[in-house]
Write an enzyme that holds these catalytic residues in place. Sequence first.
Site, PDB file in Angstrom:
ATOM      1  N   HIS A  35       0.832  -1.210   0.000  1.00 15.64           N
ATOM      2  CA  HIS A  35       0.000   0.000   0.000  1.00 15.64           C
ATOM      3  C   HIS A  35       0.863   1.255   0.000  1.00 15.64           C
ATOM      4  CE1 HIS A  35      -2.864  -2.921   2.009  1.00 15.64           C
ATOM      5  NE2 HIS A  35      -3.623  -2.427   1.053  1.00 15.64           N
ATOM      6  N   GLU A 146      -0.727  -4.628  -8.796  1.00 13.95           N
ATOM      7  CA  GLU A 146      -0.833  -5.752  -9.724  1.00 13.95           C
ATOM      8  C   GLU A 146      -0.970  -7.100  -9.024  1.00 13.95           C
ATOM      9  OE1 GLU A 146       2.546  -5.328 -12.326  1.00 13.95           O
ATOM     10  OE2 GLU A 146       1.440  -3.994 -13.665  1.00 13.95           O
ATOM     11  N   VAL A 174       4.417  -5.965  -4.790  1.00 11.48           N
ATOM     12  CA  VAL A 174       5.510  -5.865  -3.820  1.00 11.48           C
ATOM     13  C   VAL A 174       5.554  -7.157  -3.010  1.00 11.48           C
ATOM     14  CG1 VAL A 174       6.451  -4.576  -1.859  1.00 11.48           C
ATOM     15  CG2 VAL A 174       5.267  -3.368  -3.702  1.00 11.48           C
ATOM     16  N   ARG A 185      -3.842 -10.132   4.446  1.00 11.81           N
ATOM     17  CA  ARG A 185      -4.220 -11.429   4.997  1.00 11.81           C
ATOM     18  C   ARG A 185      -3.031 -12.214   5.542  1.00 11.81           C
ATOM     19  NH1 ARG A 185      -9.475 -12.745   3.534  1.00 11.81           N
ATOM     20  NH2 ARG A 185     -10.371 -11.459   1.888  1.00 11.81           N
TER      21      ARG A 185
END
Length: 256
Positions: A35, A146, A174, A185
């Site tokens: 993020h 992606e 990443v 998660r």
Amino acid sequence: MKVVETATELVRLRRERATGDTGFVPTMGALHEGHLSLLARARAGNARVWASLFVNPAQFDDRADLAAYPRPAEEDLRLLRDAGCDLVFLPRESDIYADGYRYRVMENDLSRRFCGAGRPGHFDGVLTVVLKLLLLVRPERAYFGEKDFQQLQLVDGMARAFFLDTEIIACALVREPDGLAMSSRNRLLTAEERARAPDFHRLLARSIGGRQSAEDAAAELALAGFAVEYVADHAGRRLAAVRLGKVRLIDNVEHA
């Protein structure tokens, strides 16, 4: 960094904002380096960066999965502030879905395959909330990773189909140092599962290098102890989803 909790206030601030481009990063929180890479890309290319934190119930087909989804709000706000975010939208479900989710966006091809095949309505929920957020924020650019490659393609397709003024920017996946794709998660994995999880990417990448079929790659993942949901080739990539214990993991690798 300004924290906004209602759509009404967000629209007011959008109408009052100064000239210059806005980059937008929609998230479900539980932020990680993936993020932060989106935020850095937005920061580099825009006059201001806005983000959202909203665990979207419409995209969960499993209520237990929704309940278990991590929500470290204070830590997320700190990370956003440190990343140079100018505004974060923290809406309530009742504000986003004031209509009771009677109106929704549906795509009837790609959304029904791969991650959508075993999760009916999942991408309806994703596309609906993304459209609502893009219409509220009206950014020049919105940033998506992606790792969720199918989601990225669907969001980009929706933006084009509905003539949105927002450009969808794809950002590289990443990974952790051991190769596991970064995901909110991952923190739900037990210590033993976390130690085994990197085999998912390792075997998937090896299947590409060894020119194995998707079926052979799925069989090898199953032998390694993963509950395989699918392995499939699409748009120049090998996409896969597995379960390790109670945690669902997704990944994709480009074909050479």
